[in-house]
Motif scaffolding. Structure first.
Motif, PDB file in Angstrom:
ATOM      1  N   CYS A  57       0.456  -1.130   0.176  1.00  0.00           N
ATOM      2  CA  CYS A  57      -0.124   0.110  -0.152  1.00  0.00           C
ATOM      3  C   CYS A  57       0.634   1.109  -0.133  1.00  0.00           C
ATOM      4  O   CYS A  57       2.150   1.242   0.363  1.00  0.00           O
ATOM      5  N   VAL A  58      -0.128   1.819  -0.308  1.00  0.00           N
ATOM      6  CA  VAL A  58       1.059   3.684  -0.280  1.00  0.00           C
ATOM      7  C   VAL A  58       2.038   4.201   1.236  1.00  0.00           C
ATOM      8  O   VAL A  58       3.617   4.066   1.197  1.00  0.00           O
ATOM      9  N   CYS A  59       1.169   3.671   2.210  1.00  0.00           N
ATOM     10  CA  CYS A  59       1.991   3.461   3.203  1.00  0.00           C
ATOM     11  C   CYS A  59       2.594   2.745   3.343  1.00  0.00           C
ATOM     12  O   CYS A  59       3.800   3.642   3.875  1.00  0.00           O
ATOM     13  N   ALA A  60       3.079   2.296   3.122  1.00  0.00           N
ATOM     14  CA  ALA A  60       4.056   0.707   3.419  1.00  0.00           C
ATOM     15  C   ALA A  60       5.399   1.273   1.899  1.00  0.00           C
ATOM     16  O   ALA A  60       6.536   1.296   2.744  1.00  0.00           O
ATOM     17  N   LEU A  61       4.689   1.173   0.670  1.00  0.00           N
ATOM     18  CA  LEU A  61       6.133   1.999   0.109  1.00  0.00           C
ATOM     19  C   LEU A  61       6.496   3.339   0.879  1.00  0.00           C
ATOM     20  O   LEU A  61       7.980   3.540   0.294  1.00  0.00           O
ATOM     21  N   ALA A  62       5.997   4.185   1.655  1.00  0.00           N
ATOM     22  CA  ALA A  62       6.590   4.804   1.766  1.00  0.00           C
ATOM     23  C   ALA A  62       7.697   5.033   2.745  1.00  0.00           C
ATOM     24  O   ALA A  62       8.764   5.581   3.151  1.00  0.00           O
ATOM     25  N   GLN A  69       3.944  10.404   1.688  1.00  0.00           N
ATOM     26  CA  GLN A  69       2.928   9.766   0.792  1.00  0.00           C
ATOM     27  C   GLN A  69       2.230  10.075  -0.328  1.00  0.00           C
ATOM     28  O   GLN A  69       1.994  10.093  -0.929  1.00  0.00           O
ATOM     29  N   SER A  70       2.706  11.918   0.295  1.00  0.00           N
ATOM     30  CA  SER A  70       1.920  12.536  -0.772  1.00  0.00           C
ATOM     31  C   SER A  70       2.711  12.269  -2.175  1.00  0.00           C
ATOM     32  O   SER A  70       2.698  12.379  -3.373  1.00  0.00           O
ATOM     33  N   ALA A  71       4.526  11.954  -2.027  1.00  0.00           N
ATOM     34  CA  ALA A  71       4.996  11.832  -2.820  1.00  0.00           C
ATOM     35  C   ALA A  71       5.172  10.443  -3.743  1.00  0.00           C
ATOM     36  O   ALA A  71       5.513  10.610  -4.930  1.00  0.00           O
ATOM     37  N   ILE A  72       4.847   9.734  -2.902  1.00  0.00           N
ATOM     38  CA  ILE A  72       4.389   7.742  -3.229  1.00  0.00           C
ATOM     39  C   ILE A  72       3.434   8.420  -4.111  1.00  0.00           C
ATOM     40  O   ILE A  72       3.737   7.309  -5.165  1.00  0.00           O
ATOM     41  N   SER A  73       2.221   8.653  -3.949  1.00  0.00           N
ATOM     42  CA  SER A  73       1.311   9.285  -4.303  1.00  0.00           C
ATOM     43  C   SER A  73       1.635   9.690  -5.741  1.00  0.00           C
ATOM     44  O   SER A  73       1.006   9.054  -7.096  1.00  0.00           O
ATOM     45  N   HIS A  74       1.597  10.930  -5.768  1.00  0.00           N
ATOM     46  CA  HIS A  74       2.199  11.097  -7.129  1.00  0.00           C
ATOM     47  C   HIS A  74       2.606  10.435  -8.542  1.00  0.00           C
ATOM     48  O   HIS A  74       3.074  10.409  -9.193  1.00  0.00           O
ATOM     49  N   GLN A  75       3.635   9.824  -8.035  1.00  0.00           N
ATOM     50  CA  GLN A  75       5.002   8.973  -8.635  1.00  0.00           C
ATOM     51  C   GLN A  75       3.558   7.444  -9.120  1.00  0.00           C
ATOM     52  O   GLN A  75       4.500   7.310 -10.456  1.00  0.00           O
ATOM     53  N   LEU A  76       3.049   7.461  -7.772  1.00  0.00           N
ATOM     54  CA  LEU A  76       2.282   5.800  -8.493  1.00  0.00           C
ATOM     55  C   LEU A  76       1.415   6.424  -9.729  1.00  0.00           C
ATOM     56  O   LEU A  76       0.618   5.233 -10.665  1.00  0.00           O
TER      57      LEU A  76
END
Length: 118
Positions: A57-62, A69-76
């Protein structure tokens, strides 16, 4: 720089015709360039590698990548647009994974290539 002419023009013509017959359409080249552009970012490559190990999930990737999490979400979002990752919802949680085995092979072959000379 000297301009050296081909000595075997018959073979040259055969090779040119062979390659021209198999060239991709402009559309395919544009899509391939976009794919490589998506792969050409340090953070996105890290995300793809992490997802090659396990869906997250995004939080785990972060947490794994020590990023927001916002930087990860942008890249996803960019990786989804390039059809490199997919997601599934489980309740309120959204889990990301590599889109298919082609993407897994890109990651694996890229890693094999850079380790080849080591």
């Amino acid at each position: 720089m000297s301009n050296i002419a081909c000595s075997d023009t018959d073979k040259h013509s055969e090779n040119v015709a062979k390659v021209k017959a198999r060239m991709l359409s402009e559309r395919d080249f544009l899509f391939m360039a976009e794919l490589f552009k998506a792969l050409g970012d340090y953070t996105r490559v890290r995300i793809l590698y992490a997802l090659s190990i396990n869906e997250l999930c995004v939080c785990a990737l972060a947490e794994v990548l020590d990023m927001s999490q916002s930087a990860i979400s942008h890249q996803l979002r960019l990786l989804r647009a390039a059809k490199l990752v997919r997601y599934r919802k489980e309740g309120k949680n959204v889990f990301y994974a590599l889109d298919d085995d082609h993407v897994r092979n890109l990651v694996t072959q890229g890693l094999d290539h850079i380790r080849e000379g080591s």
